[in-house]
Design a protein around this motif. Sequence first.
Motif, PDB file in Angstrom:
ATOM      1  N   PRO A 169       0.811  -1.239   0.000  1.00  0.00           N
ATOM      2  CA  PRO A 169       0.000   0.000   0.000  1.00  0.00           C
ATOM      3  C   PRO A 169       0.833   1.273   0.000  1.00  0.00           C
ATOM      4  O   PRO A 169       0.430   2.292  -0.574  1.00  0.00           O
ATOM      5  N   VAL A 170       2.013   1.218   0.616  1.00  0.00           N
ATOM      6  CA  VAL A 170       2.868   2.407   0.633  1.00  0.00           C
ATOM      7  C   VAL A 170       3.375   2.733  -0.768  1.00  0.00           C
ATOM      8  O   VAL A 170       3.384   3.891  -1.195  1.00  0.00           O
ATOM      9  N   THR A 171       3.768   1.701  -1.519  1.00  0.00           N
ATOM     10  CA  THR A 171       4.246   1.942  -2.886  1.00  0.00           C
ATOM     11  C   THR A 171       3.125   2.440  -3.788  1.00  0.00           C
ATOM     12  O   THR A 171       3.327   3.304  -4.640  1.00  0.00           O
ATOM     13  N   HIS A 177       0.767   9.540  -5.568  1.00  0.00           N
ATOM     14  CA  HIS A 177       1.286  10.881  -5.261  1.00  0.00           C
ATOM     15  C   HIS A 177       2.153  11.401  -6.401  1.00  0.00           C
ATOM     16  O   HIS A 177       2.042  12.576  -6.806  1.00  0.00           O
ATOM     17  N   LEU A 178       3.009  10.540  -6.938  1.00  0.00           N
ATOM     18  CA  LEU A 178       3.869  10.965  -8.047  1.00  0.00           C
ATOM     19  C   LEU A 178       3.054  11.296  -9.288  1.00  0.00           C
ATOM     20  O   LEU A 178       3.357  12.264 -10.009  1.00  0.00           O
ATOM     21  N   MET A 179       2.006  10.485  -9.573  1.00  0.00           N
ATOM     22  CA  MET A 179       1.166  10.773 -10.728  1.00  0.00           C
ATOM     23  C   MET A 179       0.407  12.089 -10.540  1.00  0.00           C
ATOM     24  O   MET A 179       0.249  12.880 -11.487  1.00  0.00           O
ATOM     25  N   ALA A 180      -0.064  12.354  -9.293  1.00  0.00           N
ATOM     26  CA  ALA A 180      -0.745  13.622  -9.035  1.00  0.00           C
ATOM     27  C   ALA A 180       0.205  14.799  -9.204  1.00  0.00           C
ATOM     28  O   ALA A 180      -0.175  15.840  -9.774  1.00  0.00           O
ATOM     29  N   LEU A 181       1.437  14.652  -8.733  1.00  0.00           N
ATOM     30  CA  LEU A 181       2.423  15.712  -8.932  1.00  0.00           C
ATOM     31  C   LEU A 181       2.704  15.945 -10.408  1.00  0.00           C
ATOM     32  O   LEU A 181       2.846  17.095 -10.861  1.00  0.00           O
TER      33      LEU A 181
END
Length: 227
Positions: A169-171, A177-181
């Motif tokens: 779940p952390v990955t 988060h990276l895709m949202a950024l």
Amino acid sequence: MKLNISYPATGAQKLIDIEDEHKLRVFYDKRMSAEVDGAAIGDEFKGYIFKITGGNDKQGFPMKQGLLTNHRVRLLLSKGHSCYRPRRVGERKRKSVRGCIVGNDIAVLSLAIVKQGEQEIEGLTDRSCPKRLGPKRASNIRKMFNLSKEDDKGVKNTKAPKIQRLVTPVTLQRKRHLMALKRKNAEASREAAEQYAKLLAQRVKERNAQKHELHEKRRLSSKTGKN
């Protein structure tokens, strides 16, 4: 001087510290790949034959095969040379290495057992270290399990998916988060490009208006001058 003795038959190795200078004289002026009788080191090594595989001096510089000196030199090394690992493609670097002749400035000397003697060496020849990884080539696998080419005709060749990292779940959260950024940065760059295009069009329009106004002034002044 410390002797790092390895036994290739079992994969074990042992580090022995020898302080007696008389026992170490048998290694002096010997080159890498030379064989040494173990009886000169001590009675417990009687019957053993050791092969010199390398070593480091007191400052940690490694011995390089083919360098027929007993001191340190600086060589221009590139990919394929020993004692050097390039970090970039085509990189060359001048590094300090030591010659392949053993001297009194060697701190650690690496030896390999070529022939086993009468007595067992505690912690070296009396134990075996299992191989952590198995062979990958088909011929080596057959050799390891004593198989022939006819034994694996009924085996279906399948390719397993390569698992690079554990999915947790952390990955997944980090990926979201990276895709949202990435989306946020793309939108910000798109808005900045639109604002720049608007500003550029406005500046061009203002410049054209100034040119037109200047042209009208010149035309009116030329008419008044003719009259």
